[in-house]
Design a protein around this motif. Structure first.
Motif, PDB file in Angstrom:
ATOM      1  N   LEU A  69     -58.871-110.548  80.295  1.00  0.00           N
ATOM      2  CA  LEU A  69     -59.126-111.244  81.556  1.00  0.00           C
ATOM      3  C   LEU A  69     -58.407-110.558  82.711  1.00  0.00           C
ATOM      4  O   LEU A  69     -58.960-110.415  83.812  1.00  0.00           O
ATOM      5  CB  LEU A  69     -58.686-112.705  81.451  1.00  0.00           C
ATOM      6  N   GLY A  70     -57.172-110.124  82.456  1.00  0.00           N
ATOM      7  CA  GLY A  70     -56.407-109.439  83.500  1.00  0.00           C
ATOM      8  C   GLY A  70     -57.009-108.103  83.900  1.00  0.00           C
ATOM      9  O   GLY A  70     -57.194-107.816  85.084  1.00  0.00           O
ATOM     10  N   THR A  71     -57.349-107.268  82.907  1.00  0.00           N
ATOM     11  CA  THR A  71     -57.921-105.964  83.231  1.00  0.00           C
ATOM     12  C   THR A  71     -59.308-106.114  83.854  1.00  0.00           C
ATOM     13  O   THR A  71     -59.674-105.357  84.761  1.00  0.00           O
ATOM     14  CB  THR A  71     -58.026-105.077  81.980  1.00  0.00           C
ATOM     15  N   GLY A  72     -60.074-107.101  83.411  1.00  0.00           N
ATOM     16  CA  GLY A  72     -61.389-107.326  84.004  1.00  0.00           C
ATOM     17  C   GLY A  72     -61.291-107.733  85.460  1.00  0.00           C
ATOM     18  O   GLY A  72     -62.080-107.279  86.294  1.00  0.00           O
ATOM     19  N   ALA A  73     -60.300-108.588  85.777  1.00  0.00           N
ATOM     20  CA  ALA A  73     -60.106-108.996  87.170  1.00  0.00           C
ATOM     21  C   ALA A  73     -59.709-107.811  88.036  1.00  0.00           C
ATOM     22  O   ALA A  73     -60.164-107.670  89.181  1.00  0.00           O
ATOM     23  CB  ALA A  73     -59.042-110.090  87.247  1.00  0.00           C
ATOM     24  N   VAL A  74     -58.846-106.926  87.508  1.00  0.00           N
ATOM     25  CA  VAL A  74     -58.432-105.743  88.260  1.00  0.00           C
ATOM     26  C   VAL A  74     -59.627-104.832  88.524  1.00  0.00           C
ATOM     27  O   VAL A  74     -59.825-104.340  89.640  1.00  0.00           O
ATOM     28  CB  VAL A  74     -57.329-104.979  87.499  1.00  0.00           C
ATOM     29  N   VAL A  75     -60.442-104.611  87.510  1.00  0.00           N
ATOM     30  CA  VAL A  75     -61.636-103.774  87.677  1.00  0.00           C
ATOM     31  C   VAL A  75     -62.575-104.397  88.707  1.00  0.00           C
ATOM     32  O   VAL A  75     -63.163-103.695  89.539  1.00  0.00           O
ATOM     33  CB  VAL A  75     -62.358-103.589  86.330  1.00  0.00           C
ATOM     34  N   GLY A  76     -62.710-105.715  88.664  1.00  0.00           N
ATOM     35  CA  GLY A  76     -63.554-106.386  89.637  1.00  0.00           C
ATOM     36  C   GLY A  76     -63.062-106.187  91.053  1.00  0.00           C
ATOM     37  O   GLY A  76     -63.844-105.919  91.972  1.00  0.00           O
ATOM     38  N   LEU A  77     -61.752-106.307  91.258  1.00  0.00           N
ATOM     39  CA  LEU A  77     -61.195-106.103  92.587  1.00  0.00           C
ATOM     40  C   LEU A  77     -61.377-104.672  93.063  1.00  0.00           C
ATOM     41  O   LEU A  77     -61.697-104.423  94.225  1.00  0.00           O
ATOM     42  CB  LEU A  77     -59.700-106.464  92.581  1.00  0.00           C
ATOM     43  N   LEU A  78     -61.169-103.715  92.171  1.00  0.00           N
ATOM     44  CA  LEU A  78     -61.318-102.313  92.546  1.00  0.00           C
ATOM     45  C   LEU A  78     -62.755-101.989  92.939  1.00  0.00           C
ATOM     46  O   LEU A  78     -62.987-101.142  93.805  1.00  0.00           O
ATOM     47  CB  LEU A  78     -60.883-101.412  91.392  1.00  0.00           C
ATOM     48  N   SER A  79     -63.705-102.639  92.298  1.00  0.00           N
ATOM     49  CA  SER A  79     -65.107-102.353  92.581  1.00  0.00           C
ATOM     50  C   SER A  79     -65.685-103.264  93.647  1.00  0.00           C
ATOM     51  O   SER A  79     -66.863-103.131  93.997  1.00  0.00           O
ATOM     52  CB  SER A  79     -65.937-102.492  91.296  1.00  0.00           C
ATOM     53  N   GLY A  80     -64.883-104.192  94.162  1.00  0.00           N
ATOM     54  CA  GLY A  80     -65.376-105.114  95.174  1.00  0.00           C
ATOM     55  C   GLY A  80     -66.245-106.227  94.620  1.00  0.00           C
ATOM     56  O   GLY A  80     -66.924-106.923  95.360  1.00  0.00           O
ATOM     57  N   ALA A  81     -66.235-106.397  93.305  1.00  0.00           N
ATOM     58  CA  ALA A  81     -67.055-107.422  92.658  1.00  0.00           C
ATOM     59  C   ALA A  81     -66.219-108.689  92.447  1.00  0.00           C
ATOM     60  O   ALA A  81     -64.992-108.662  92.569  1.00  0.00           O
ATOM     61  CB  ALA A  81     -67.570-106.901  91.318  1.00  0.00           C
ATOM     62  N   PRO A  82     -66.865-109.824  92.128  1.00  0.00           N
ATOM     63  CA  PRO A  82     -66.115-111.057  91.872  1.00  0.00           C
ATOM     64  C   PRO A  82     -65.140-110.878  90.708  1.00  0.00           C
ATOM     65  O   PRO A  82     -65.572-110.554  89.594  1.00  0.00           O
ATOM     66  CB  PRO A  82     -67.217-112.064  91.517  1.00  0.00           C
TER      67      PRO A  82
END
Length: 362
Positions: free
Chosen positions: A318-331
């Protein structure tokens, strides 16, 4: 015959409208505060842009103050996510805060609210693009090392969870599970590190091969003005014949000899250092891969160890997915849940296979 003026009836705002306007006012003030906090941690052009956004949010706040008149009342309380965003802006001011601010601008309700002006709705759309541009600057400043770290940790989590659960389901001893997990950690980390090093080094070598030679730039002043191939250099690098002729003429006329560079190509994105990217990838893969092994490392076994391992990895995914989402501008939440589903899906497949092989082997 006298004509009477038409009567204009002004309806008083309802309680629901007043509450909505107060909420909008609080949100505009909070957004202005966020941008000022971000500006305080920056200099130059970015600081000016952020202060300009804060000023624009102040204009929007004034619109709601004018509508409310003497019924402004006590300031409404903004939601928890906005308060967290202000805190992060004050204390960190990173690209992640900008990404969250971008999403806040994207969620503006002004386009469908009759009491917000068309200009305000348009402003919010433009604000989102401004913040998107600032966030993109921050994303571009993130080196290849950081990206390798995020994705390396995620790979370690998924691959070793799948390996450990698959082996555990086959019914082997706790000692065998532990050795398998540690072997998977070491093998995967070495593979990731080596692969990242080769990838970054190869990319840098390709970019270096495409970079104009300094020696060729130094030869420009000696070219024959009437017959030379300088324009062909620019055409080979993507310019049209007309653009290449103009650029070559400028260089030969001395307009660009201060640098004497054979330009005409875009700047390449920084790809990072190969060794640091490899080391980062190794360490973060290992940090992710060790999590599924921890329950077995501390003496747990059987279903309790499997459950604890799955929960720990789920939280990390969940943590790494949230970071990837932020980096890509996605939810962030959507990306976090997707990452969790992918990781658990891979683990479930190997666990079922382990059960099947364990049953057939027994």
């Amino acid at each position: 015959m006298e004509t009477s003026e038409p009567l204009v009836t002004i309806t008083a705002p309802t309680g629901r409208e007043l509450r909505r306007w107060r909420r909008y006012l609080a949100e505009e003030r909070a957004e202005a505060q966020t941008y000022r906090a971000l500006a305080a941690r920056r200099t130059g052009e970015e600081r000016e842009i952020l202060l300009g956004l804060a000023e624009a949010e102040g204009r929007h706040a004034q619109h709601w103050i004018d509508l409310l008149g003497d019924q402004v009342g006590r300031p409404a309380r903004v939601d928890l996510s906005t308060r967290i965003l202000i805190f992060l802006a004050k204390h960190f001011g990173s690209v992640f805060v900008l990404a969250l601010a971008q999403r806040a601008e994207d969620r503006s309700p002004y386009a469908t609210d009759a009491h917000a002006t068309d200009a305000m709705a348009a402003d919010e759309m433009i604000h989102a693009e401004v913040v998107r541009g600032l966030a993109e600057r921050g994303r571009n400043r993130l080196s290849g090392t950081f990206r390798a770290a995020v994705f390396g940790a995620n790979d370690g989590l998924v691959s070793n969870l799948a390996l450990v659960l698959g082996i555990a389901a086959s019914g082997v001893s706790n000692h065998t599970i532990l050795l398998t997990g540690l072997a998977g950690l070491l093998a995967g980390a070495l593979s990731m590190g080596a692969g990242e090093y080769v990838s970054v080094r190869s990319q840098r070598e390709l970019l270096e091969a495409s970079t104009p030679s300094p020696e060729a730039g130094a030869a420009v002043p000696a070219l024959d003005v009437d017959a030379n191939e300088l324009a062909l250099v620019y055409r080979a690098r993507g310019m049209t014949p007309v653009e290449a002729d103009v650029r070559a003429a400028e260089v030969l006329a001395g307009a660009a000899l201060a640098e004497a560079r054979l330009d005409g190509v875009d700047e390449h994105e920084a790809v990072g250092n190969g060794l640091s990217a490899a080391l980062s990838s190794f360490c973060f893969f290992a940090s992710g891969a060790i999590i599924p092994v921890l329950p077995f490392l501390f003496g747990m076994s059987g279903y309790p160890a499997i459950a604890v391992s799955a929960v720990l990895v789920g939280l990390a995914l969940l943590g790494t997915g949230a970071v990837v989402g932020l980096l890509s501008g996605a939810p962030p939440l959507k990306r976090a849940l997707r990452q969790l589903a992918i990781g658990y899906g891979a683990a479930a497949v190997t666990y079922v296979l382990g059960l099947l092989f364990g049953a057939s082997g027994g």
